[in-house]
Design an enzyme around this catalytic site. Structure first.
Site, PDB file in Angstrom:
ATOM      1  N   CYS A   2       0.969  -1.167   0.021  1.00 47.18           N
ATOM      2  CA  CYS A   2       0.191  -0.059   0.172  1.00 47.18           C
ATOM      3  C   CYS A   2       0.921   1.380  -0.131  1.00 47.18           C
ATOM      4  O   CYS A   2       1.809   1.232   0.671  1.00 47.18           O
ATOM      5  CB  CYS A   2      -0.849   0.218   1.288  1.00 47.18           C
ATOM      6  SG  CYS A   2      -2.004  -1.340   1.269  1.00 47.18           S
ATOM      7  N   ARG A  27       3.934  -0.510  -4.947  1.00 45.03           N
ATOM      8  CA  ARG A  27       3.706  -0.706  -3.442  1.00 45.03           C
ATOM      9  C   ARG A  27       2.377  -1.777  -3.424  1.00 45.03           C
ATOM     10  O   ARG A  27       2.408  -2.235  -2.505  1.00 45.03           O
ATOM     11  CB  ARG A  27       3.784   0.110  -2.423  1.00 45.03           C
ATOM     12  CG  ARG A  27       4.971   1.197  -2.434  1.00 45.03           C
ATOM     13  CD  ARG A  27       4.909   2.261  -1.576  1.00 45.03           C
ATOM     14  NE  ARG A  27       4.628   1.933  -0.036  1.00 45.03           N
ATOM     15  CZ  ARG A  27       5.458   1.681   0.862  1.00 45.03           C
ATOM     16  NH1 ARG A  27       6.940   1.946   0.290  1.00 45.03           N
ATOM     17  NH2 ARG A  27       5.277   1.204   1.848  1.00 45.03           N
ATOM     18  N   TRP A  76      -2.726  -2.847  -1.495  1.00 38.82           N
ATOM     19  CA  TRP A  76      -2.203  -4.258  -1.594  1.00 38.82           C
ATOM     20  C   TRP A  76      -3.071  -4.813  -0.670  1.00 38.82           C
ATOM     21  O   TRP A  76      -2.965  -4.519   0.428  1.00 38.82           O
ATOM     22  CB  TRP A  76      -0.627  -4.373  -1.496  1.00 38.82           C
ATOM     23  CG  TRP A  76      -0.493  -5.790  -1.475  1.00 38.82           C
ATOM     24  CD1 TRP A  76       0.404  -6.503  -2.693  1.00 38.82           C
ATOM     25  CD2 TRP A  76      -0.011  -6.840  -0.443  1.00 38.82           C
ATOM     26  NE1 TRP A  76       0.508  -7.889  -2.434  1.00 38.82           N
ATOM     27  CE2 TRP A  76       0.138  -7.842  -1.054  1.00 38.82           C
ATOM     28  CE3 TRP A  76      -0.420  -6.864   0.872  1.00 38.82           C
ATOM     29  CZ2 TRP A  76       0.582  -9.338  -0.329  1.00 38.82           C
ATOM     30  CZ3 TRP A  76      -0.252  -7.914   1.564  1.00 38.82           C
ATOM     31  CH2 TRP A  76       0.264  -9.291   1.083  1.00 38.82           C
ATOM     32  N   ASN A 102      -2.118   2.466   5.417  1.00 40.13           N
ATOM     33  CA  ASN A 102      -1.092   1.244   5.039  1.00 40.13           C
ATOM     34  C   ASN A 102      -0.604   0.591   6.465  1.00 40.13           C
ATOM     35  O   ASN A 102      -0.293   1.137   7.382  1.00 40.13           O
ATOM     36  CB  ASN A 102       0.231   1.921   4.333  1.00 40.13           C
ATOM     37  CG  ASN A 102       1.265   0.764   4.132  1.00 40.13           C
ATOM     38  OD1 ASN A 102       0.785  -0.372   4.082  1.00 40.13           O
ATOM     39  ND2 ASN A 102       2.438   1.104   4.468  1.00 40.13           N
ATOM     40  N   GLY A 103      -0.956  -0.742   6.528  1.00 38.42           N
ATOM     41  CA  GLY A 103      -0.768  -1.340   7.697  1.00 38.42           C
ATOM     42  C   GLY A 103      -1.641  -2.547   8.045  1.00 38.42           C
ATOM     43  O   GLY A 103      -2.501  -2.651   7.200  1.00 38.42           O
ATOM     44  N   GLU A 506      17.212 -18.425  -5.805  1.00 40.36           N
ATOM     45  CA  GLU A 506      17.226 -17.034  -6.363  1.00 40.36           C
ATOM     46  C   GLU A 506      16.429 -17.173  -7.792  1.00 40.36           C
ATOM     47  O   GLU A 506      15.444 -16.431  -8.261  1.00 40.36           O
ATOM     48  CB  GLU A 506      18.208 -16.134  -6.169  1.00 40.36           C
ATOM     49  CG  GLU A 506      18.179 -14.688  -6.892  1.00 40.36           C
ATOM     50  CD  GLU A 506      16.938 -13.891  -6.244  1.00 40.36           C
ATOM     51  OE1 GLU A 506      16.558 -14.192  -5.150  1.00 40.36           O
ATOM     52  OE2 GLU A 506      16.498 -12.977  -6.663  1.00 40.36           O
ATOM     53  N   LYS A 510      12.875 -15.831  -8.839  1.00 41.63           N
ATOM     54  CA  LYS A 510      12.735 -14.836  -9.741  1.00 41.63           C
ATOM     55  C   LYS A 510      11.451 -15.390 -10.672  1.00 41.63           C
ATOM     56  O   LYS A 510      10.615 -14.567 -11.285  1.00 41.63           O
ATOM     57  CB  LYS A 510      13.691 -14.633 -10.688  1.00 41.63           C
ATOM     58  CG  LYS A 510      14.783 -13.417  -9.828  1.00 41.63           C
ATOM     59  CD  LYS A 510      14.264 -12.393  -9.863  1.00 41.63           C
ATOM     60  CE  LYS A 510      13.670 -11.940  -8.706  1.00 41.63           C
ATOM     61  NZ  LYS A 510      14.323 -11.659  -7.400  1.00 41.63           N
ATOM     62  N   GLU A 513       8.007 -15.581  -9.138  1.00 38.94           N
ATOM     63  CA  GLU A 513       7.283 -14.426  -8.659  1.00 38.94           C
ATOM     64  C   GLU A 513       6.566 -13.774  -9.977  1.00 38.94           C
ATOM     65  O   GLU A 513       5.677 -12.823 -10.408  1.00 38.94           O
ATOM     66  CB  GLU A 513       7.865 -13.738  -7.892  1.00 38.94           C
ATOM     67  CG  GLU A 513       9.243 -12.951  -8.356  1.00 38.94           C
ATOM     68  CD  GLU A 513       9.880 -12.215  -7.171  1.00 38.94           C
ATOM     69  OE1 GLU A 513      11.222 -11.791  -7.184  1.00 38.94           O
ATOM     70  OE2 GLU A 513       8.991 -11.704  -6.028  1.00 38.94           O
ATOM     71  N   HIS A 529      17.326 -37.207  -2.878  1.00 34.67           N
ATOM     72  CA  HIS A 529      16.240 -37.673  -1.708  1.00 34.67           C
ATOM     73  C   HIS A 529      14.829 -37.185  -1.742  1.00 34.67           C
ATOM     74  O   HIS A 529      14.250 -37.165  -0.731  1.00 34.67           O
ATOM     75  CB  HIS A 529      16.841 -37.017  -0.509  1.00 34.67           C
ATOM     76  CG  HIS A 529      18.405 -37.206  -0.242  1.00 34.67           C
ATOM     77  ND1 HIS A 529      18.908 -38.654   0.302  1.00 34.67           N
ATOM     78  CD2 HIS A 529      19.570 -36.614  -0.656  1.00 34.67           C
ATOM     79  CE1 HIS A 529      19.964 -38.600   0.411  1.00 34.67           C
ATOM     80  NE2 HIS A 529      20.634 -37.701  -0.223  1.00 34.67           N
ATOM     81  N   LYS A 626       6.451  -4.516  -3.830  1.00 33.29           N
ATOM     82  CA  LYS A 626       7.481  -4.186  -3.524  1.00 33.29           C
ATOM     83  C   LYS A 626       8.345  -4.227  -2.193  1.00 33.29           C
ATOM     84  O   LYS A 626       9.438  -4.675  -1.676  1.00 33.29           O
ATOM     85  CB  LYS A 626       8.185  -2.968  -4.170  1.00 33.29           C
ATOM     86  CG  LYS A 626       9.697  -2.258  -4.380  1.00 33.29           C
ATOM     87  CD  LYS A 626      10.272  -3.352  -5.406  1.00 33.29           C
ATOM     88  CE  LYS A 626      11.577  -3.136  -5.296  1.00 33.29           C
ATOM     89  NZ  LYS A 626      12.414  -4.193  -5.956  1.00 33.29           N
TER      90      LYS A 626
HETATM   91  O1  M6R Z   1      12.968  -5.142   0.814  1.00 34.28           O
HETATM   92  P1  M6R Z   1      13.345  -6.263   1.142  1.00 34.28           P
HETATM   93  O2  M6R Z   1      14.583  -6.813   0.951  1.00 34.28           O
HETATM   94  O3  M6R Z   1      13.210  -6.502   2.598  1.00 34.28           O
HETATM   95  O4  M6R Z   1      12.283  -7.141   0.747  1.00 34.28           O
HETATM   96  C1  M6R Z   1      12.406  -8.460   0.854  1.00 34.28           C
HETATM   97  C2  M6R Z   1      11.434  -9.385   0.022  1.00 34.28           C
HETATM   98  O5  M6R Z   1      10.145  -8.839   0.216  1.00 34.28           O
HETATM   99  C3  M6R Z   1      11.892  -9.178  -1.490  1.00 34.28           C
HETATM  100  O6  M6R Z   1      13.276  -9.774  -1.699  1.00 34.28           O
HETATM  101  C4  M6R Z   1      10.903 -10.174  -2.400  1.00 34.28           C
HETATM  102  O7  M6R Z   1      11.175 -11.417  -2.095  1.00 34.28           O
HETATM  103  C5  M6R Z   1      11.217  -9.827  -3.916  1.00 34.28           C
HETATM  104  N1  M6R Z   1       9.892  -9.752  -4.490  1.00 34.28           N
HETATM  105  C6  M6R Z   1      12.070 -10.557  -4.629  1.00 34.28           C
HETATM  106  O8  M6R Z   1      12.115 -10.199  -5.967  1.00 34.28           O
END
Ligand code: M6R
Length: 631
Positions: A2, A27, A76, A102-103, A506, A510, A513, A529, A626
């Protein structure tokens, strides 16, 4: 999670609100809305639309809404589906009080039950809607005390209401009877105040107001503020007026252009050679006596001598960077290191040990779990009288002005520039480099590596920027080609070992997401395993095989996948052993320590091109935000 923007001043509020929402859309983008007070009629006009901000723009259809005080929100969803009725601003039954938040208000149900018993009807499923109703009730109780200074009355009403809220919030409130006042408050959710020309504003993040001012006042937890066209008053939870110096922002860093790239994510992948160059310039200095380079962290590192163990707290991509960091800190610098998901650490921290360094890694500096975990660690350590248990902290962040930046004084500013794509790329890169810096510094201080070994690693780091440029150019093409063949797959397995195991994780994150394809990262040796049961010709395996300690082992593990008919994609140099791959994303021969800094590039590009090929919204993938400022 948000985005909030609000303004009061002598200018029309609408352009600033819409511009701010555009910049905050990363956001959250489930719905958006604005509310503006017309100071002549003392009416609040509220417009909301489901989905992207564009839908709100279409609704407004270039119509102006007169008024110089307003609030805006991009959502969000937490409580209540992404529908117009749940979009912010939320307005009380009389239509006089409007709130964006926001919260998460954790006790909203209890408050809602009470209000409903009093006969108040709710229009949404959100936790936020209790706030305007409570404020209106409070205003009634206060009897609109002081009609020639309604802003102060609103301030008192909001303060009384937030005392009853549990959870975290950043909020901005309008009251029709105080058309030139805006009350804002925060607890464990980001909020900054901007000092503009003829207007004062507030927002969840700096880019939202960067077109209007470069002077900001970050708000602290539990603070409440009154903004009018004449100035800003900030008070702490004891109602003490707070005075602090404003901070000046580097505007060019805040205003971000996509240039000719189709998506921010692709631009940010291409930014990485520059990210590396900037990091190296900032943190490596040449010793004028011996001409050798050394790491120059921006705080006194002499306390590293007493550190016996490191604990790293992070989420998502930041955790993957931390895992590479943990490998370096243990294997290169010889310090026992553990990495924790912040959300787990908060509720099941390891037993306290002495002489621990705690590192918080968060690009946004606002991730609620990370911030709370660090707070918890500071608190429990501060309760121990023994000096060896005192908190030793470092933050690795891209946003030094953020919550973590104010929580921890030893900061490694990764300096990647603002990242807009929700999928982290260049910030991951700069986080990785920061861990190389830390590992080198520890190795120097602890004497666990010789000068020669350390110099060799530094020389390798120096070679990165041009190497990255070539790699990105080359693999932008190979990834596009592969994406053409693989955009319809359902499952992918990523394998890596040792220092490249977190890179496999990672790579899988990627892909998941942004393309919504199921992907799993696994340590290559563990595949037999269990996950090997998943493999068949429909499940491609992407295997990271960098020459070094575990190269032969990774090749054998890839062989096991091939025997189950999986299509094998190698992230590896062309050398003996890598013939087994059905497709080779060819990597340069490199030093194993450095290999994660190269291997991540084709994986980022592959995810990007698969998602782009599927026609998806790469920069704003569904359900994500984000900056995750709720638990
Ligand atoms: O701002 P931050 O690095 O604390 O965020 C952590 C995760 O929310 C962030 O890395 C998220 O996994 C991303 N969307 C990854 O691409």
């Amino acid at each position: 999670m948000c985005g909030i923007v609000a303004v009061t001043g002598f200018k029309n509020a609408l352009p600033l609100l819409m511009n701010g929402l555009e910049k905050l859309e990363y956001r959250g983008y489930d719905s958006a809305g604005i509310a503006i007070i017309n100071s002549e009629t003392q009416n609040i006009t509220c417009n909301k639309a489901e989905g992207k901000l564009q839908n709100l723009k279409n609704l407004l259809n270039k119509n102006n809404i007169p008024g110089t005080t307003g609030i805006g929100h991009t959502r969000w969803a937490t409580h209540g589906k992404p529908e117009v009725k749940n979009a912010h601003p939320h307005i009380d039954s009389s239509g006089e009080v409007a709130v964006v938040q926001n919260g998460i208000i954790e006790n909203f149900q209890e408050l809602k039950n009470k209000l409903e018993k009093e006969g108040i009807a709710f229009n949404s499923d959100t936790d936020t809607e209790v706030i305007p109703h409570l404020i209106q009730r409070e205003l009634n109780t206060l009897g609109k005390l002081n009609l020639d200074n309604n802003g102060s009355t609103l301030l008192v009403a909001v303060r009384n209401v937030i005392n009853d809220l549990e959870g975290s919030y950043a909020l901005a409130v309008l009251w029709a009877a105080a058309p030139n006042s805006l009350v804002v408050a925060r607890r464990q959710a980001p909020l900054i105040i901007g000092l503009g020309e003829g207007e004062f504003m507030c927002a969840s993040d700096t880019p939202a107001i960067a077109n209007f001012t470069n002077i900001i006042l970050p708000m602290e937890d539990e603070e409440i503020g009154l903004l009018t066209p004449l100035g800003v008053e900030i008070y702490d939870s004891n109602n003490e007026r707070q005075y602090r110096n404003p901070i000046s922002l580097n505007i060019s860093e805040q205003i971000i252009d996509k240039m000719n790239f189709k998506h921010y994510m692709l631009k940010e992948i291409y930014d990485q050679p520059e990210t590396a160059k900037n990091w190296l310039e900032k943190y490596l200095i040449k010793n004028s006596k011996n001409g050798q380079f050394q790491i120059n962290l921006p705080f006194d590192t002499s306390f590293f001598e007493s550190i016996e163990r490191i604990e790293i707290i992070a989420c998502g991509t930041s955790k993957h960077a931390a895992m590479v960091g943990s490998f370096l800190l243990e294997q290169f610098a010889g310090i026992p290191t553990n990495v924790f998901y912040a959300s787990e650490f908060r509720y099941s921290p390891p037993p306290l040990l002495p002489n621990v360094l705690t590192i918080g890694v968060t690009q946004s500096g606002e991730t609620a779990d990370t911030i709370a975990a660090i707070n918890m660690e500071i608190t429990r350590r501060s309760l121990v009288e023994d000096e060896t248990f005192k908190p030793n902290l470092i933050a690795i962040t891209n946003r030094t002005e953020s919550s973590i930046g104010r929580q921890i004084s030893n900061i490694i500013d990764i300096g990647a520039g603002i990242e807009i794509g929700v999928a982290a790329t260049k910030t991951f890169y700069a986080q990785l480099l920061s861990f190389y810096g830390l590992a080198i510094q520890f190795a120097q201080i602890k004497g666990t590596k010789s000068k020669e070994e350390i110099s060799k690693l530094i020389v390798e780091l120096y070679k990165l920027p041009p190497l990255l440029e070539d790699l990105i150019e080359k693999h932008n093409q190979s990834a596009e080609k592969l994406a053409h063949d693989f955009f319809n797959i359902k499952d992918v397995v990523f394998l890596g070992r040792g220092i490249n195991y977190p890179i496999a994780l990672e790579g899988a994150l990627k892909l998941k997401e942004i393309s919504y394809i199921h992907a799993v990262g696994y340590p290559a040796g563990e595949m037999k395993h269990g996950p090997i049961a998943l493999l068949d010709k429909k499940v491609p395996v992407i295997s990271i095989a960098s020459p070094g300690e575990v190269f032969d082992k990774v090749i054998s593990n890839a062989q096991e996948a091939k025997a189950r008919d999986s299509y094998l994609i190698g992230i590896a140099p062309k050398c003996n052993g890598t013939q087994i791959f059905d497709y080779l994303m060819t990597m340069p021969e490199s030093n194993e320590w450095i290999s994660p800094l190269l291997n991540i590039i084709p994986l980022q590009l592959l995810s990007y091109h698969i998602a782009a090929h599927r026609g998806l919204d790469v920069d704003q993938p569904r359900n994500l935000a984000k900056s995750v400022t709720v638990e």
